[in-house]
Every structure is written in structure tokens, then in C-alpha cells.
Design an enzyme around this catalytic site. Structure first.
Site, PDB file in Angstrom:
ATOM      1  N   TYR A 129      57.416  49.925  39.260  1.00  0.00           N
ATOM      2  CA  TYR A 129      57.376  49.821  37.792  1.00  0.00           C
ATOM      3  C   TYR A 129      56.209  50.651  37.278  1.00  0.00           C
ATOM      4  CZ  TYR A 129      56.867  47.854  33.110  1.00  0.00           C
ATOM      5  OH  TYR A 129      56.758  47.701  31.742  1.00  0.00           O
TER       6      TYR A 129
ATOM      7  N   ASP B 177      49.506  55.607  40.186  1.00  0.00           N
ATOM      8  CA  ASP B 177      49.555  54.609  39.113  1.00  0.00           C
ATOM      9  C   ASP B 177      48.717  53.426  39.591  1.00  0.00           C
ATOM     10  OD1 ASP B 177      50.089  52.508  37.428  1.00  0.00           O
ATOM     11  OD2 ASP B 177      52.266  52.729  37.477  1.00  0.00           O
TER      12      ASP B 177
ATOM     13  N   LYS C  95      44.839  47.755  32.521  1.00  0.00           N
ATOM     14  CA  LYS C  95      44.569  46.349  32.828  1.00  0.00           C
ATOM     15  C   LYS C  95      43.090  46.038  33.041  1.00  0.00           C
ATOM     16  CE  LYS C  95      49.229  45.131  34.400  1.00  0.00           C
ATOM     17  NZ  LYS C  95      49.644  44.495  33.152  1.00  0.00           N
TER      18      LYS C  95
END
Length: 446
Positions: free
Chosen positions: A153, A255, A283
Site C-alpha cells: 500500500y 516508501d 506518520k
């Protein structure tokens, strides 16, 4: 459904009556009663009133020791005093400029020192940052195609919202996965240049590069697949990808939305000793505020400098957010903090493993850095096809049963993982393990 599972659910419903009532009201105003699909929990999610330190209190007055920590965004824990102070101080001086300010340089310097990339740009979410990173790679290489991995994802933009959780009947061969869209509303043209490989399969990646010579702009991946619990790369996989990208002239994008500053001070680059061409962060770098960043060499970033590739955003480098990031990176996430948090996580993973052995349960626990999970499958997960066979019912039962014991073990879903924060204590970890020891016999009787 078993009577044990029904008992777990019924107890949960009884404990969360007010949350259930609020969810019913929310469903009249918000699709599915939530602001992000990943927040849906059956039979109902809990509605949060306060979150401070390691403790969350819900609308029913239940107190939980939280190990979900906003899908891992809160390595600093909830409402860390230094973060709160930094936010308050900056807010008094201004909440939004959309003009340059010193915090941009301060945070960029820290990211450069940690991750080794020369230049950085800021965004507001991982979705934004991966989108811009892919555009940057396409602009730099002059090529259209992107390789991603099945089960990975990388945000909710159309190019990469494919083969995230494909039904196996549609997924094609393990050695050559089909591209399967995860959502209606995405024209095929939007992902026509997206190629999909299997994680930990260098042979399959090479085949894609050879088939699409001089067409692949970049390969994007999470160095550890965090959309499949904590699925780790085989020892030769990341070095092999680095070599393949160099051989075929494509850019390697890490990522690190979830792994960045959480598996090492300098993320996967430091942990695995593999240097990507572009690093994407989000995050945990924001200390609980919405922040993302992408970094690369000055040569690659010249695409932005020359305006050949566009990156814009009114809220990019919001000063309140960067104030939180500055104190997070420079004052909270210290070497000592990392040593302590990683030791606590090892204790939690080892404790789970011991309880699993004691009850001869067909599952295993693993973790890296400050993150870990229980995988409801006996054999080690190496790719999406392995992950697809995890026991979803057992995972849901574990999650609800742990909430019934006052522990939020991780975000909901067998694809997630817990996060140990700087505000967790040894007592918190022992409380978590005591709850699992109580829940484990229930899971065996499902």
C-alpha cells in the site's frame, strides 16, 4: 461463527454501548460512520474521548493501554508534553504562512542527517508524498512505468491503488501477478503503466524490467511490507532490487511512511544498509501532526528546482506541524529513547512467542524496531499469497478480546502492527502480555 467468538463480540458490545450509539448517529452523517475506511470495526468502533501518554479513554469511560498509536504515527505517544508545548508556542506566532520559514530548514537538515538524501520537500500525508515521488521519478527518467509489489500500500492515488488486497481468484500467477484495481472509480488508463511483482521474488522483478526495457521509471516498495503485518525481506532482496534498478536505469523509491524513524534512527537505509534514490517519509516524523516528506539527491531534485516537475501545496511545511516535527526528531527520538523502545518491543514479541508456544497455537509473532504483530498463520509470511491465508476470524477475535481486557493491541485488521512508543513502560508491556495470556485459550477454542 463459534460460541466463543459470539461471547467475545457480545461482551464487546456490552462494554461499548455509547460508542455503538454514536456510531449509529455518525452513519447518518459519514459513509460507514467514519472518516477513513480503515477505521471501520465490526460490530462497531470505539469513539475516543481522550488520548494521553499510553492511555486512551472511550465514550463509555473504558480505559485502554494503546498499542495502535494512530496506525503507527505516534512513536512519541499521545499528547507528548514537548510536542504539545511546541505546538502551543508556534500557534501563538502563527498557524499557517504558505511562505518560507526557518523550521523548513531545521527539519530538512535533520532528515538529511538521518537518511542521507541531500534535499527535501514537505507534504501532508503519505499519499501525497508517494504521488509526488513517483511523478519526480517519471520526470527525471522520462519514462512512464512504475513497479510495485502485490500486497503493498502506497497511498490512495490511482497509480498505486492496485493489487493491494486482490482476491486470489483474480490475482493471476504468483510469479506474474495481475494488476487488480482496489476501487471503483479508477479508469484503467490511470494505472495502465503500473506493473506488479511478488515481494521477495527478484526473478519476477527482473522479468518485468527485461520485458519493459527503457520504460520503467521507478520501483516503489516498503522495505518491510507493513500492509501485511511485518513481512520482512529476504537477506538478498533489497540489495538485489538496488542492483536491478541501477542496471536498468530506474529509480528505487523506499516508501518509509511506516518504517522511517521506527526501525532505526535513519530508517531502512540505516537498518538494511541499502540506499534508495528517493526516500518517502510520513506518520511518525510529525509527532502526531500531519506531515510527510520526500527526499533525493540534488541532481534528482533539480527536476523540481527547474520547474520541469511540479510540486505545490498551500499546507506543505505548515509551521505548527514542523514545530512538532522539530522537537520530535531533535529532542524526543534520541539514541537512548531508541534503545529503550526497541528493548520493550523485543520483550513484547518474545512474550507473545512464549505464550504461543505454551498453547501450541498455529501462529507466530515477529517484529522489527518498535513494531510487531501476531500472524495467524503457522508458516512465515514471505509475500502476499502467504499473507492471504492468515486466519481472519482469529485475528478479529484477538483484537476484540484484547479490547475487552483493556488493551488496544494494534490497529484493527490482520494487516496491521503494534507500535511501542517512548511513553510506554515495562508495566504496560507486561499488562499487554497478561491480557494475551488470558485471551490465548479463547482463540484456541474458536
Amino acid at each position: 461463527m463459534s460460541s466463543t467468538y459470539d461471547a467475545i463480540v457480545n461482551r464487546y458490545i456490552e462494554r461499548t454501548r455509547k460508542s455503538r450509539e454514536l456510531h449509529g448517529e455518525a452513519k447518518r452523517l459519514l459513509p460507514r460512520g467514519v472518516s477513513s475506511n480503515f477505521r471501520v470495526v465490526d460490530p462497531n468502533p470505539i469513539f475516543i474521548e481522550t488520548a494521553v501518554g499510553a492511555v486512551i479513554t472511550d465514550a463509555d469511560g473504558n480505559r485502554y493501554t494503546d498499542f495502535s498509536n494512530a496506525f503507527g504515527a505516534l512513536l512519541v505517544g499521545h499528547a507528548h508534553p514537548k510536542v504539545v508545548q511546541a505546538i502551543e508556542s508556534q500557534a501563538k506566532r502563527g498557524t499557517l504562512h504558505a511562505m518560507p520559514h526557518r523550521l523548513e530548514m531545521s527539519v530538512a537538515k535533520e532528515l538529511k542527517e538521518r537518511f542521507g538524501q541531500e534535499q527535501w520537500r514537505f507534504a501532508n500525508s503519505g499519499t501525497e508524498a508517494t504521488m509526488h515521488a513517483i511523478r519526480l521519478a517519471r520526470g527525471y527518467t522520462g519514462r512512464p512505468k512504475v513497479i510495485k509489489f502485490e500486497g503493498g500500500y502506497h497511498g490512495a492515488h490511482d497509480t498505486v491503488l492496485v493489487s493491494n488486497k486482490p482476491p486470489l481468484r483474480l490475482a493471476g500467477l504468483r510469479s506474474r501477478p495481475r494488476v487488480v484495481s482496489w476501487s471503483e472509480g479508477i479508469p484503467e488508463e490511470s494505472y495502465a503503466h503500473t506493473l506488479v511483482a511478488s515481494f521477495n521474488d527478484l526473478k519476477g522483478v527482473r522479468a518485468l524490467f527485461e520485458e519493459h526495457l527503457n520504460e520503467v521509471a521507478c520501483l516503489i516498495l516498503e522495505p518491510i511490507m507493513m500492509n501485511m503485518g511485518v513481512t520482512e525481506p529476504l537477506p538478498d532482496f533489497l540489495p538485489g532490487l538496488r542492483a536491478l534498478c541501477s542496471e536498468f536505469g530506474a529509480l528505487l523509491i523506499f516508501d518509509e511512511v511506516k518504517t522511517g524513524v521506527k526501525i532505526a534512527r535513519g530508517g531502512a537505509t540505516e537498518y538494511f544498509k541499502v540506499r534508495p534514490d528517493i526516500t518517502v517519509l510520513a506518520k511518525a516524523i510529525g509527532g502526531g501532526m500531519p506531515l510527510a516528506a520526500f527526499g533525493a539527491s540534488a541532481e534528482i531534485m533539480e527536476e523540481l528546482n527547474s520547474l520541469r516537475v511540479i510540486h505545490v501545496g498551500t499546507y506543505a511545511s505548515n509551521p505548527v506541524t514542523l514545530a512538532a516535527a522539530e522537537v520530535t526528531l531533535k529532542e524526543i527520538l534520541t539514541d537512548e529513547a531508541y534503545r529503550r523502545v526497541f528493548a520493550l518491543n523485543k520483550r513484547l514479541v518474545d512474550g507473545y512467542s512464549q505464550i504461543i508456544r505454551e498453547h501450541s497455537m498455529p501462529c507466530y509473532a515477529n517484529g522489527v524496531g518498535c513494531m510487531g504483530t501476531i500472524n495467524f498463520r503457522k508458516d512465515v509470511i514471505k509475500d502476499y499469497r502467504d499473507w492471504a491465508s492468515v486466519d481472519k476470524l482469529a485475528s478479529q477475535a484477538w483484537y476484540l478480546a484484547m479490547l475487552n481486557e483493556g488493551i488496544i493491541p494494534q490497529p484493527p485488521g490482520p494487516d496491521e502492527q503494534w507500535t511501542i512508543t517512548v511513553q510506554h513502560t515495562e508495566a504496560d508491556v507486561e499488562t499487554h502480555l497478561k491480557a494475551f495470556a488470558k485471551v490465548a485459550p479463547l482463540l484456541k477454542s474458536l
